[in-house]
Write a protein that holds these residues in place. Structure first.
Motif, PDB file in Angstrom:
ATOM      1  N   LEU A 161      -5.063  14.100  -0.724  1.00 20.84           N
ATOM      2  CA  LEU A 161      -3.781  14.024  -1.445  1.00 20.84           C
ATOM      3  C   LEU A 161      -3.132  15.402  -1.568  1.00 20.84           C
ATOM      4  O   LEU A 161      -1.911  15.535  -1.496  1.00 20.84           O
ATOM      5  CB  LEU A 161      -4.009  13.414  -2.836  1.00 20.84           C
ATOM      6  N   LYS A 162      -3.972  16.408  -1.730  1.00 24.68           N
ATOM      7  CA  LYS A 162      -3.422  17.766  -1.888  1.00 24.68           C
ATOM      8  C   LYS A 162      -2.784  18.292  -0.605  1.00 24.68           C
ATOM      9  O   LYS A 162      -2.039  19.264  -0.644  1.00 24.68           O
ATOM     10  CB  LYS A 162      -4.537  18.723  -2.346  1.00 24.68           C
ATOM     11  N   VAL A 215      -4.526  11.235 -10.025  1.00 22.09           N
ATOM     12  CA  VAL A 215      -4.834   9.955  -9.387  1.00 22.09           C
ATOM     13  C   VAL A 215      -6.064   9.298 -10.013  1.00 22.09           C
ATOM     14  O   VAL A 215      -6.081   8.086 -10.258  1.00 22.09           O
ATOM     15  CB  VAL A 215      -5.014  10.141  -7.868  1.00 22.09           C
ATOM     16  N   TYR A 269     -10.804  12.283  -0.968  1.00 21.26           N
ATOM     17  CA  TYR A 269      -9.512  11.649  -1.287  1.00 21.26           C
ATOM     18  C   TYR A 269      -8.607  12.626  -2.037  1.00 21.26           C
ATOM     19  O   TYR A 269      -7.415  12.748  -1.727  1.00 21.26           O
ATOM     20  CB  TYR A 269      -9.784  10.397  -2.116  1.00 21.26           C
ATOM     21  N   ILE A 270      -9.177  13.323  -3.002  1.00 25.59           N
ATOM     22  CA  ILE A 270      -8.384  14.285  -3.782  1.00 25.59           C
ATOM     23  C   ILE A 270      -7.853  15.394  -2.872  1.00 25.59           C
ATOM     24  O   ILE A 270      -6.666  15.742  -2.912  1.00 25.59           O
ATOM     25  CB  ILE A 270      -9.249  14.895  -4.916  1.00 25.59           C
ATOM     26  N   ALA A 329      -2.233  14.907  -7.029  1.00 29.47           N
ATOM     27  CA  ALA A 329      -3.659  14.683  -6.735  1.00 29.47           C
ATOM     28  C   ALA A 329      -4.522  14.701  -7.992  1.00 29.47           C
ATOM     29  O   ALA A 329      -5.474  13.920  -8.118  1.00 29.47           O
ATOM     30  CB  ALA A 329      -4.157  15.730  -5.739  1.00 29.47           C
ATOM     31  N   ASP A 330      -4.175  15.562  -8.946  1.00 31.42           N
ATOM     32  CA  ASP A 330      -5.039  15.695 -10.123  1.00 31.42           C
ATOM     33  C   ASP A 330      -4.874  14.553 -11.128  1.00 31.42           C
ATOM     34  O   ASP A 330      -5.605  14.487 -12.114  1.00 31.42           O
ATOM     35  CB  ASP A 330      -4.787  17.047 -10.803  1.00 31.42           C
ATOM     36  N   PHE A 335      -0.563  16.878   1.022  1.00 33.78           N
ATOM     37  CA  PHE A 335       0.843  16.458   1.126  1.00 33.78           C
ATOM     38  C   PHE A 335       1.735  17.317   0.237  1.00 33.78           C
ATOM     39  O   PHE A 335       2.135  16.903  -0.849  1.00 33.78           O
ATOM     40  CB  PHE A 335       0.981  14.974   0.782  1.00 33.78           C
ATOM     41  N   THR A 336       2.025  18.527   0.717  1.00 28.56           N
ATOM     42  CA  THR A 336       2.991  19.353  -0.009  1.00 28.56           C
ATOM     43  C   THR A 336       4.388  18.752   0.170  1.00 28.56           C
ATOM     44  O   THR A 336       5.239  18.881  -0.694  1.00 28.56           O
ATOM     45  CB  THR A 336       2.936  20.807   0.501  1.00 28.56           C
ATOM     46  N   LEU A 385       1.392   7.258  -6.150  1.00 31.56           N
ATOM     47  CA  LEU A 385       0.248   8.137  -6.431  1.00 31.56           C
ATOM     48  C   LEU A 385       0.553   9.567  -6.000  1.00 31.56           C
ATOM     49  O   LEU A 385       0.180  10.520  -6.674  1.00 31.56           O
ATOM     50  CB  LEU A 385      -1.014   7.613  -5.722  1.00 31.56           C
ATOM     51  N   HIS A 386       1.251   9.701  -4.878  1.00 30.23           N
ATOM     52  CA  HIS A 386       1.625  11.049  -4.450  1.00 30.23           C
ATOM     53  C   HIS A 386       2.543  11.706  -5.483  1.00 30.23           C
ATOM     54  O   HIS A 386       2.402  12.890  -5.798  1.00 30.23           O
ATOM     55  CB  HIS A 386       2.306  11.018  -3.087  1.00 30.23           C
ATOM     56  N   ILE A 413      -2.899   6.266   1.574  1.00 31.36           N
ATOM     57  CA  ILE A 413      -3.190   6.682   0.196  1.00 31.36           C
ATOM     58  C   ILE A 413      -3.378   5.455  -0.701  1.00 31.36           C
ATOM     59  O   ILE A 413      -4.326   5.364  -1.481  1.00 31.36           O
ATOM     60  CB  ILE A 413      -2.039   7.569  -0.358  1.00 31.36           C
ATOM     61  N   LEU A 438       2.342   1.827  -3.453  1.00 33.46           N
ATOM     62  CA  LEU A 438       1.317   2.426  -4.324  1.00 33.46           C
ATOM     63  C   LEU A 438       1.079   3.883  -3.927  1.00 33.46           C
ATOM     64  O   LEU A 438       1.002   4.772  -4.785  1.00 33.46           O
ATOM     65  CB  LEU A 438       0.018   1.616  -4.212  1.00 33.46           C
ATOM     66  N   GLY A 439       1.000   4.134  -2.625  1.00 33.25           N
ATOM     67  CA  GLY A 439       0.713   5.482  -2.136  1.00 33.25           C
ATOM     68  C   GLY A 439       1.807   6.477  -2.506  1.00 33.25           C
ATOM     69  O   GLY A 439       1.524   7.601  -2.929  1.00 33.25           O
ATOM     70  N   HIS A 440       3.059   6.068  -2.353  1.00 35.75           N
ATOM     71  CA  HIS A 440       4.160   6.965  -2.742  1.00 35.75           C
ATOM     72  C   HIS A 440       4.089   7.277  -4.239  1.00 35.75           C
ATOM     73  O   HIS A 440       4.307   8.415  -4.661  1.00 35.75           O
ATOM     74  CB  HIS A 440       5.507   6.335  -2.393  1.00 35.75           C
ATOM     75  N   GLN A 460       0.839  -1.211   0.000  1.00 34.71           N
ATOM     76  CA  GLN A 460       0.000   0.000   0.000  1.00 34.71           C
ATOM     77  C   GLN A 460       0.868   1.254   0.000  1.00 34.71           C
ATOM     78  O   GLN A 460       0.562   2.238  -0.675  1.00 34.71           O
ATOM     79  CB  GLN A 460      -0.909   0.010   1.239  1.00 34.71           C
TER      80      GLN A 460
END
Lengths: 316, 376
Positions: free
Chosen positions: B264-265, A308, B260-261, A305-306, B267-268, A300-301, B279, A296-298, A293
């Motif tokens: 995610l935002k 994903v 969720y979006i 965000a736009d 996390f600068t 996606l980051h 995530i 995957l999370g790293h 997880q």
């Protein structure tokens, strides 16, 4: 291989495993006996060479067979044999085993004592053969041999995403076993009577089984997604998603099926634990939920965000 | 056993996805604050614009004003609209279930009369099932229709009717015969004009302060014979079949996607491993649900009525969309500016009690699944 041929192969493996793998065999193997007859049968049918590059089958076919192996808790390191023969260009009936390399040791190698050759994979997808090794024997939660080896490492060249394929083997086995424990439980609650009727008639039981069924369906589809992505750029991420999601399903489903089997399912005499204990082992092997997880999370980051949603919707 | 066969979206869906994204980039209503819940924005102008561009009723034949495309294409457009947080409530029920229902069991006259405006995003439908004393126990409905010359007289009350105060029609489940030994007999579906003078509609404010659902009272409301949907007496079976459309879509797990979006935002800086795992966990759940949902779309496209599989998607999806904002809240970085995150989170938690109630409660769904497993 076409889906029709895959279906035929799945059915013939199903026949062989359902005829040969039973509680008696699983108990014997658990007491330390290698299932020689079963191994012979697998070799006679050529299942062990199914993933070699000239077998005529796709890797997806091999993983379809592994799902069947999971359904029957087949007590042979079949995933290791399939992928080991692929990476070593194997053509004989030698038993090959594979563990995960950690520093100068290789952990959790199934049946290393019986194996003719042992391989080690690393999370960055490198494959090594271990020679002149010393082994410390150990067992996983299912009491299957899982040895720790130290020795000389020689790298073997492969273009495969080796570690991810090993992780996929665990999630394929788990997908098969999850479907099986659900079926066993449906059957059991239909037979077991309390308060003068089958416990299947109680709403509390029905609702718990509905929850389990939903988890099993999610695990099945998560596994499909990873298998379908073999050879593609997003394979590692589909495996990551799959291993994470199947891990979650294992946690929920094993709890429910044991609860519904009552004290009987807690006995060694019952067959349920041969599946649930393997599920708990496979959940951890080649990366547990948090490992995959977070990978995957790293990723996606790093996409942002736009992007994903595009990643999610780009699954085939 | 339940069957979720592997399904892949047809190649045509890729171009369509690009197209709808470009459309949304250019046409998202100004001032609209995106929220992925399918009931969070009733916007007729936007629905009409979607209709003009052919994005509503994509799976309805061209001769009735539809797109003549597949259930898969409809799915792609629907999930893109939800993920972007577009206001889709006005046309949602028409597009999702009533247009397909009219295609399936409607008369030719009904199709010709209603489908073109539904496809154009101009005609909005509400679901008429629940009543004051009939929630999960749908067979307990009391709203009755009595045969009169050329039609039916309807009396009774429907409850929790989403957007009845803004929509044009309701397809209502009513009793056309008294309760008999089989409680599921004697029910029928009628298409009712909500603008009729004999219909009283009273909005009910929900706990979040919004007014989207209603009490709808019928006072001798006349419904002509030509507005009977399907067969008289077959209402229960028709409703059950309709649930395949109603329960399997991406709106059953994307309601809280905007959280969720915004999460995610936050996390600068790169997330730590545990935050990254949160995530990844959320994404992996959406990915699995989406595959299950697509399996059901495959069955719909093949002409099957997968009501049990659909119930399973809804059950799993609703539970996930409830827990997802909590996973995000607990893994959020402590020092981030959470203004937008908090806005979407607050909307989601105020909505959350309804997700496992609307469209079939969790308890009913689990019963449906249990029946599918052969337990009852």
């Amino acid at each position: 291989m076409s889906s029709e041929l895959q279906q035929i192969m799945v059915e013939s493996t199903e026949r062989i495993f359902s005829d040969t793998v039973d509680k008696k065999l699983l108990d014997a193997v658990e007491s330390g006996e290698f299932p020689q007859q079963l191994w012979k049968l697998i070799c006679e049918n050529g299942f062990h060479l199914l993933a070699t590059t000239d077998s005529g089958a796709d890797l997806a076919d091999a993983f379809a067979v592994l799902r069947v192996a999971g359904r029957y808790a087949v007590p042979i390191p079949l995933a290791e044999v399939l992928l080991g023969n692929r990476w070593l260009d194997g053509s004989d009936d030698n038993l090959i085993s594979i563990g995960e390399r950690s520093g100068d040791r290789t952990l959790t190698v199934p049946w290393a004592q019986q194996a003719a050759r042992c391989l080690a994979v690393t999370p960055d997808n490198r494959v090594f053969e271990i020679s002149d090794y010393q082994s410390t024997s150990g067992r996983n939660i299912a009491f299957e041999p899982r040895d720790t080896l130290s020795g000389n490492f020689t790298e073997i060249k492969t273009d495969d995403d080796a570690y991810e394929l090993m992780a996929l083997s665990r999630l394929s086995l788990a997908s098969g076993a999850l479907n099986r424990v659900l079926e066993l439980t449906i059957q059991y609650v239909g037979e077991r009577e309390q308060f003068g009727r089958p416990i299947a008639k109680f709403q509390a039981v029905q609702h718990n089984l509905a929850v389990a069924a939903a988890e099993v369906a999610a695990a099945t589809r998560a596994c499909d997604g990873a298998v379908e992505a073999i050879g593609e750029e997003r394979f590692v991420l589909e495996v990551a998603a799959g291993k994470g999601r199947v891990g979650e399903a294992i946690t929920v489903v094993t709890e429910i099926v044991h609860q519904l089997h009552g004290a009987m399912g807690f006995t060694h005499e019952h067959q349920l634990h041969h599946f649930t204990r393997r599920l708990w082992s496979w959940r951890e092997e080649f990366g547990g939920e948090s490992y995959w997880q977070s990978r995957l999370g790293h990723h996606l980051h790093s996409l942002g965000a736009d992007s994903v949603w595009d990643f999610i919707a780009s699954a085939k | 056993m339940l069957q979720f066969d592997p399904v892949q979206l047809p190649d045509s869906s890729h171009a369509l996805r690009d197209e709808i994204r470009q459309f949304l980039a250019a046409n998202m209503p100004s001032g609209h604050r995106p929220n992925s819940d399918f009931l969070s924005g009733h916007n007729p102008q936007f629905s009409e614009l979607l209709g003009t561009h052919g994005y509503i009723c994509m799976n309805i034949p061209v001769e009735y004003g539809g797109g003549g495309r597949s259930f898969f294409d409809r799915y792609v457009v629907a999930e893109e609209l939800l993920a972007a947080g577009a206001p889709v409530s006005a046309h949602w029920f028409s597009d999702r279930q009533f247009a397909p229902v009219l295609m399936q069991i409607g008369t030719e006259q009904q199709r010709k009369k209603y489908l073109p405006d539904m496809c154009a995003g101009k005609s909005y439908f509400s679901i008429g099932m629940s009543e004051p004393n009939s929630g999960s126990d749908l067979a307990a409905i009391r709203t009755s229709a009595t045969k009169v010359d050329g039609g039916w007289r309807v009396n009774g009350t429907k409850l929790w009717t989403t957007y009845a105060h803004l929509n044009h029609y309701m397809i209502a489940l009513v009793r056309t015969a008294p309760v008999s030994e089989n409680r599921h007999h004697g029910m029928s579906q009628l298409l009712i004009d909500l603008h009729d003078d004999s219909v009283d509609i009273r909005p009910i404010k929900n706990m979040g302060g919004d007014e989207d659902f209603n009490e709808v009272v019928f006072n001798d409301t006349y419904v002509p014979d030509e507005d009977v949907i399907g067969e008289i007496g077959n209402g229960w079976n028709q409703c059950t079949a309709e649930l395949g459309y109603e329960r399997s879509g991406s709106e059953r797990f994307l309601s809280t996607f905007r959280v969720y979006i915004e999460f995610l935002k936050l996390f600068t800086d790169p997330p730590n491993d545990l935050q990254a795992a949160a995530i990844g966990r959320i994404a992996s759940n959406i990915m699995a649900l989406r595959r299950m949902s697509l399996s059901v779309v495959g069955m719909l496209e093949a002409g099957k009525m997968p009501s049990i599989e659909a119930a399973l998607v809804k059950e799993l999806g609703n539970n996930f969309e409830k827990i997802m904002p909590e996973i995000a809240r607990l893994a959020a970085p402590l020092d981030a500016d959470k203004t937008e995150f908090n806005r979407t989170y607050r909307e989601s938690i105020l909505l959350s009690p309804s997700t496992t109630l609307r469209g079939g409660t969790r308890e009913i769904l689990r019963g449906v699944i249990a029946r599918g497993l052969g337990l009852r």
